[in-house]
Design an enzyme around this catalytic site. Structure first.
Site, PDB file in Angstrom:
ATOM      1  N   ASP A   8      23.846 -26.692 -17.853  1.00 54.40           N
ATOM      2  CA  ASP A   8      23.426 -25.339 -18.234  1.00 54.40           C
ATOM      3  C   ASP A   8      21.925 -25.229 -17.949  1.00 54.40           C
ATOM      4  OD1 ASP A   8      22.149 -26.647 -20.307  1.00 54.40           O
ATOM      5  OD2 ASP A   8      23.169 -25.572 -21.922  1.00 54.40           O
ATOM      6  N   CYS A  65      22.901 -30.898 -20.628  1.00 58.07           N
ATOM      7  CA  CYS A  65      22.433 -29.696 -21.324  1.00 58.07           C
ATOM      8  C   CYS A  65      21.133 -30.084 -22.022  1.00 58.07           C
ATOM      9  CB  CYS A  65      23.498 -29.147 -22.279  1.00 58.07           C
ATOM     10  SG  CYS A  65      24.023 -30.244 -23.609  1.00 58.07           S
ATOM     11  N   THR A  67      20.642 -31.223 -25.142  1.00 57.62           N
ATOM     12  CA  THR A  67      20.794 -32.448 -25.933  1.00 57.62           C
ATOM     13  C   THR A  67      21.888 -33.384 -25.428  1.00 57.62           C
ATOM     14  OG1 THR A  67      22.408 -31.339 -27.329  1.00 57.62           O
ATOM     15  CG2 THR A  67      20.101 -31.251 -28.059  1.00 57.62           C
ATOM     16  N   HIS A  98      33.856 -50.385 -22.377  1.00 59.59           N
ATOM     17  CA  HIS A  98      34.795 -50.415 -23.502  1.00 59.59           C
ATOM     18  C   HIS A  98      35.598 -49.129 -23.660  1.00 59.59           C
ATOM     19  CE1 HIS A  98      32.727 -53.910 -25.901  1.00 59.59           C
ATOM     20  NE2 HIS A  98      32.996 -54.226 -24.654  1.00 59.59           N
ATOM     21  N   HIS A 133      40.627 -53.348 -24.666  1.00 59.73           N
ATOM     22  CA  HIS A 133      40.080 -51.990 -24.704  1.00 59.73           C
ATOM     23  C   HIS A 133      41.063 -50.951 -24.174  1.00 59.73           C
ATOM     24  CE1 HIS A 133      36.381 -53.816 -25.887  1.00 59.73           C
ATOM     25  NE2 HIS A 133      36.394 -54.587 -24.811  1.00 59.73           N
TER      26      HIS A 133
END
Ligand code: RB5
Length: 147
Positions: A8, A65, A67, A98, A133
């Site tokens: 964004d 973005c 954050t 993992h 995993h």
């Protein structure tokens, strides 16, 4: 490998460094993010990029973005996407090793370009370890269908 970058307006500052880092490692890059400073809605771009992964036009998505959080929340709503919001290298590596993450989310207002470069390198160079995993990743798919 093929990567798709979605971003964004808040993620604009890291797009070039992410693209250049991936290309320097020999990967192909598609960009479906905004190129303008005008405010846009991150779920739209998370969806655009993740659909490329689901349609096998890309192996991995990198979402950027402000954050990394909005992108990761959005991407993890899409069945088949395992998105990790990451701001340091150890988690970038573990998200592949993992969790078999197929989507890396970073925040351009949280990390600088050097850290972004290192995170992307770590993510791109690490393979899923499988083994114990795999069973855990399979259980995530069961959660998606509320089993
Ligand atoms: C946009 O201002 C900002 O909210 C967005 O880029 C992101 O940080 C959301 O999680």
């Amino acid at each position: 490998m093929k990567y798709v970058i979605g971003n964004d307006h808040g993620g604009l500052d890291l797009v070039d460094v992410v693209k250049e880092t991936l290309e320097s490692l020999g990967h192909e890059v598609i960009h479906v993010g905004t190129t303008e400073n005008e405010s846009v809605d991150y779920p739209d771009f998370a969806n655009l990029a993740c659909q490329k992964v689901l349609e096998k036009e890309a192996d991995f998505a990198i979402l950027i973005c402000g954050t990394g959080i909005g992108m990761s929340i959005s991407a993890n709503k899409i069945s088949g996407i395992r998105a990790a919001a990451v701001s340091e290298c150890y988690s970038a590596r573990m998200s592949r090793a993992h969790n078999n993450a197929n989507c890396l989310c970073i925040g351009a207002r949280v990390i600088g370009s050097e850290t972004a470069k290192m995170i992307v390198e770590e993510f791109a160079k690490t393979d899923f370890e499988g083994g114990r995993h795999q069973k855990r990743v399979d259980k995530i798919i069961n959660l998606e269908s509320n089993k």
